[in-house]
Design a protein around this motif. Structure first.
Motif, short mmCIF file in Angstrom:
data_model
loop_
_atom_site.label_atom_id
_atom_site.label_comp_id
_atom_site.label_asym_id
_atom_site.label_seq_id
_atom_site.Cartn_x
_atom_site.Cartn_y
_atom_site.Cartn_z
N VAL A 164 0.82 -1.21 0.00
CA VAL A 164 0.00 0.00 0.00
C VAL A 164 0.86 1.26 0.00
N TYR A 165 2.12 1.13 0.40
CA TYR A 165 3.05 2.26 0.44
C TYR A 165 3.83 2.42 -0.87
N ASP A 166 3.64 1.51 -1.83
CA ASP A 166 4.35 1.59 -3.12
C ASP A 166 3.88 2.81 -3.92
N PRO A 167 4.78 3.44 -4.69
CA PRO A 167 4.41 4.62 -5.47
C PRO A 167 3.74 4.24 -6.79
N LEU A 168 2.61 3.57 -6.67
CA LEU A 168 1.87 3.13 -7.86
C LEU A 168 0.70 4.07 -8.09
N PRO A 169 0.42 4.42 -9.34
CA PRO A 169 -0.58 5.46 -9.61
C PRO A 169 -2.00 5.09 -9.27
N TRP A 170 -2.30 3.81 -9.07
CA TRP A 170 -3.68 3.38 -8.82
C TRP A 170 -4.03 3.27 -7.34
N ILE A 171 -3.06 3.36 -6.45
CA ILE A 171 -3.34 3.15 -5.03
C ILE A 171 -4.08 4.34 -4.43
N ALA A 172 -3.66 5.55 -4.71
CA ALA A 172 -4.37 6.72 -4.16
C ALA A 172 -5.82 6.78 -4.64
N GLY A 196 -6.34 -6.01 0.41
CA GLY A 196 -7.58 -5.27 0.65
C GLY A 196 -7.74 -4.88 2.10
N HIS A 197 -7.35 -5.76 3.01
CA HIS A 197 -7.36 -5.47 4.45
C HIS A 197 -6.43 -4.30 4.74
N GLN A 198 -5.26 -4.30 4.12
CA GLN A 198 -4.26 -3.27 4.38
C GLN A 198 -4.66 -1.93 3.78
N VAL A 199 -5.10 -1.93 2.52
CA VAL A 199 -5.42 -0.65 1.87
C VAL A 199 -6.65 -0.01 2.50
N MET A 200 -7.58 -0.83 2.97
CA MET A 200 -8.74 -0.29 3.66
C MET A 200 -8.30 0.39 4.96
N ALA A 201 -7.40 -0.24 5.71
CA ALA A 201 -6.91 0.36 6.95
C ALA A 201 -6.20 1.69 6.66
N ARG A 221 -2.32 2.45 9.63
CA ARG A 221 -0.95 2.43 9.11
C ARG A 221 -0.53 1.00 8.82
N VAL A 222 0.17 0.83 7.69
CA VAL A 222 0.66 -0.47 7.25
C VAL A 222 2.16 -0.36 6.99
N ILE A 223 2.91 -1.39 7.37
CA ILE A 223 4.35 -1.42 7.11
C ILE A 223 4.74 -2.80 6.58
N GLN A 224 5.93 -2.85 5.99
CA GLN A 224 6.55 -4.15 5.71
C GLN A 224 7.11 -4.65 7.03
N SER A 225 6.54 -5.70 7.54
CA SER A 225 6.81 -6.12 8.90
C SER A 225 8.24 -6.65 9.06
N PRO A 226 8.93 -6.27 10.14
CA PRO A 226 10.24 -6.85 10.42
C PRO A 226 10.15 -8.33 10.81
N LYS A 227 8.94 -8.82 11.05
CA LYS A 227 8.76 -10.25 11.35
C LYS A 227 8.96 -11.11 10.11
N GLY A 228 8.92 -10.49 8.93
CA GLY A 228 9.10 -11.25 7.70
C GLY A 228 7.80 -11.84 7.18
N TRP A 229 7.95 -12.88 6.37
CA TRP A 229 6.80 -13.49 5.69
C TRP A 229 5.95 -14.30 6.65
N GLY A 230 4.66 -14.11 6.53
CA GLY A 230 3.69 -15.00 7.16
C GLY A 230 3.14 -15.90 6.07
N VAL A 231 3.44 -17.18 6.14
CA VAL A 231 3.03 -18.10 5.09
C VAL A 231 2.67 -19.44 5.71
N GLN A 279 1.88 -5.72 7.20
CA GLN A 279 0.88 -5.84 8.25
C GLN A 279 0.30 -4.48 8.62
N VAL A 280 -0.97 -4.48 9.03
CA VAL A 280 -1.56 -3.31 9.66
C VAL A 280 -0.97 -3.20 11.06
N VAL A 281 -0.42 -2.03 11.38
CA VAL A 281 0.20 -1.86 12.70
C VAL A 281 -0.48 -0.76 13.52
#
Length: 233
Positions: free
Chosen positions: A66-74, A95-100, A106-116, A144-146
């Motif tokens: 959601v923090y990427d500089p892509l023209p469609w996110i805003a 969708g969960h993240q962009v809605m938040a 606020r959403v970040i790339q989590s330092p916890k790494g991948w959840g899979v 993750q939403v933080v």
């Protein structure tokens, strides 16, 4: 029931040919006879002109952040704010993240790494997941939403993903970080497709082993449908 599916990403490689794209996965999960969907390619600039023409707008997963500089996110965030209260809103993973983010979180790339793998959340007992103690559904995310938006309630989460599912009672909106649309076969194929690139062999092996367990994807799908049928109540 008529649902607008806001498509924000696609399965990697040949997986769409084998398992269907994300809109098809959601159609299999949610729809009954007589229901309709319309898919909007968000990255191509397509969004519903009138959200109230649909019983719900559902935002899919994506490899984008959601923090990427892509023209469609805003524009997507602006659409979600404009649609809030006019139709039911459902967000899954991205969708969960962009809605938040759209609603003030606020959403970040989590330092916890991948959840899979198959992740289990503890439910709070309220909102759209009321009556469930826990739920186990496929996960595939590193963001993750933080920070929770004002007015939102946390209705499920885990130690790894504390803010795993949200309910916005004043916005007719719900969201979840997990992927109820993923069948176990698709979830396993996705792990293999990302082995050695996004996931180490150790992560991939652990994720595959977890998918041998029972999952609650269909129950979560029923909860999503029930929320839409109730008009976002």
């Amino acid at each position: 029931m008529k649902i607008a599916i806001l498509e924000t990403g696609a399965p990697p490689g040949d997986l769409a040919g084998r398992f269907g794209d994300y809109p098809e996965m959601f159609r299999r999960l949610l729809l009954e006879d007589g229901d309709q969907t319309e898919t909007f390619d968000v990255a191509a600039g397509r969004l519903p002109a009138d959200p109230s023409a649909f019983d719900a707008c559902l935002v899919t997963g994506s490899s984008a952040g959601v923090y990427d500089p892509l023209p469609w996110i805003a524009p997507l965030k602006a659409f979600l704010n404009a649609a809030s209260g006019r139709t039911s809103l459902v967000g899954v993973c991205f969708g969960h993240q962009v809605m938040a983010e759209a609603f003030g979180g606020r959403v970040i790339q989590s330092p916890k790494g991948w959840g899979v793998g198959l992740h289990r959340y503890t439910a709070s007992g309220e909102g759209w997941l009321s009556g469930l103690d826990t739920l186990a559904v496929a996960a595939s995310h590193q963001d993750q939403v933080v920070e929770v938006p004002g007015g939102a309630r946390v209705v499920a989460g885990s130690d790894f993903t504390p803010l795993g599912a949200l309910y916005y009672p004043d916005r007719r909106a719900i969201s979840i970080q997990l992927h109820p649309e993923f069948t176990p076969d698709y979830a396993r194929a996705l792990v293999e497709a990302r082995r050695g690139s996004r996931y180490t062999d150790e992560q991939a092996d652990a994720a595959l082993a977890s998918h041998q367990g029972a999952n609650d994807r269909l129950e979560v799908g029923r909860r999503l449908r029930r929320f839409i049928e109730a008009g976002g109540a």
